[in-house]
Enzyme design. Structure first.
Site, PDB file in Angstrom:
ATOM      1  N   HIS A  16      -6.436  -2.277   0.808  1.00 20.26           N
ATOM      2  CA  HIS A  16      -5.985  -0.948   1.235  1.00 20.26           C
ATOM      3  C   HIS A  16      -6.728  -0.509   2.499  1.00 20.26           C
ATOM      4  O   HIS A  16      -6.121   0.013   3.444  1.00 20.26           O
ATOM      5  CB  HIS A  16      -6.230   0.105   0.144  1.00 20.26           C
ATOM      6  CG  HIS A  16      -5.421  -0.066  -1.087  1.00 20.26           C
ATOM      7  ND1 HIS A  16      -6.000  -0.108  -2.336  1.00 20.26           N
ATOM      8  CD2 HIS A  16      -4.093  -0.182  -1.284  1.00 20.26           C
ATOM      9  CE1 HIS A  16      -5.052  -0.231  -3.254  1.00 20.26           C
ATOM     10  NE2 HIS A  16      -3.879  -0.291  -2.635  1.00 20.26           N
ATOM     11  N   LYS A  40       1.558   8.333 -15.433  1.00 17.15           N
ATOM     12  CA  LYS A  40       0.824   7.078 -15.323  1.00 17.15           C
ATOM     13  C   LYS A  40      -0.631   7.289 -15.743  1.00 17.15           C
ATOM     14  O   LYS A  40      -1.272   8.247 -15.329  1.00 17.15           O
ATOM     15  CB  LYS A  40       0.881   6.594 -13.869  1.00 17.15           C
ATOM     16  CG  LYS A  40       0.456   5.173 -13.668  1.00 17.15           C
ATOM     17  CD  LYS A  40       0.715   4.753 -12.224  1.00 17.15           C
ATOM     18  CE  LYS A  40       0.316   3.316 -12.017  1.00 17.15           C
ATOM     19  NZ  LYS A  40       0.493   2.903 -10.635  1.00 17.15           N
ATOM     20  N   ARG A  89       1.887  -7.917   0.528  1.00 19.76           N
ATOM     21  CA  ARG A  89       1.038  -9.056   0.176  1.00 19.76           C
ATOM     22  C   ARG A  89       1.860 -10.318  -0.020  1.00 19.76           C
ATOM     23  O   ARG A  89       1.561 -11.362   0.533  1.00 19.76           O
ATOM     24  CB  ARG A  89       0.264  -8.768  -1.114  1.00 19.76           C
ATOM     25  CG  ARG A  89      -0.718  -7.632  -1.002  1.00 19.76           C
ATOM     26  CD  ARG A  89      -1.229  -7.237  -2.355  1.00 19.76           C
ATOM     27  NE  ARG A  89      -0.088  -6.782  -3.166  1.00 19.76           N
ATOM     28  CZ  ARG A  89      -0.146  -6.418  -4.416  1.00 19.76           C
ATOM     29  NH1 ARG A  89      -1.278  -6.466  -5.066  1.00 19.76           N
ATOM     30  NH2 ARG A  89       0.913  -6.011  -5.062  1.00 19.76           N
ATOM     31  N   SER A 127      -4.979  -3.439  -7.191  1.00 18.96           N
ATOM     32  CA  SER A 127      -5.820  -2.552  -7.997  1.00 18.96           C
ATOM     33  C   SER A 127      -5.843  -2.999  -9.448  1.00 18.96           C
ATOM     34  O   SER A 127      -6.878  -2.921 -10.115  1.00 18.96           O
ATOM     35  CB  SER A 127      -5.311  -1.110  -7.900  1.00 18.96           C
ATOM     36  OG  SER A 127      -5.446  -0.625  -6.586  1.00 18.96           O
TER      37      SER A 127
END
Length: 159
Positions: A16, A40, A89, A127
């Site tokens: 990030h 979440k 990614r 993450s």
């Protein structure tokens, strides 16, 4: 031009930070917008994530760290941002991000999405992976900044 880099950043990783640093070179201003998603389960609160990002990016002068709830395009409109900055990614990221970019375009014709390919040393990093490693007692010092690693070690030690 102002760019918004939205995400949950739970936690913010070196991948990030790489996108933030590179985005700051491309745009006049980058707003790192931490999404508050009540549905979440997050490891860190929005305020904790914002503080972590601020510490990791204090060397970058043209960024702002903020939080939001709701649609990213609405947040961008409020802050007069013309670009959503996203990191890619792997191929599966591209499929998901392209779908989101097209969806955002239907919500706001003025917004553009700019994709930056993550540098190869962070192409595997997420993450979720960082949380899993830390949860099982592995070292994450090479995946996140020192302050984030300390926060994570402490968080898992207290659980």
């Amino acid at each position: 031009m102002i760019a918004i880099y939205p995400g949950s950043f739970d936690p913010v990783t070196l991948g990030h930070i790489d996108i933030i640093e590179r985005g700051a070179k491309l745009f006049e201003r980058v707003i790192v917008a931490v999404l508050s998603n009540p549905s979440k389960q997050s490891l860190f609160t929005v305020d904790e994530r914002m503080e972590q990002i601020k510490k990791c990016t204090q060397h970058i002068k043209n960024i702002k760290v903020d939080s939001f709830v709701g649609l990213t395009v609405e947040y961008a409109k409020i802050h007069q941002a013309g670009v959503l900055l996203r990191g890619l990614r792997v191929l599966s990221d591209f499929e998901k991000e392209l779908q989101m970019a097209h969806t955002n375009k239907t919500l706001n014709q003025e917004i553009e999405t700019v994709f930056l390919a993550t540098t190869k040393e962070y192409s595997f990093l997420s993450s979720s992976i960082v949380k899993e490693i830390a949860h099982f007692g592995g070292s994450i010092d090479h995946l996140v900044s020192t302050n984030v690693a300390q926060d994570m070690y402490q968080k898992y030690q207290n659980q």
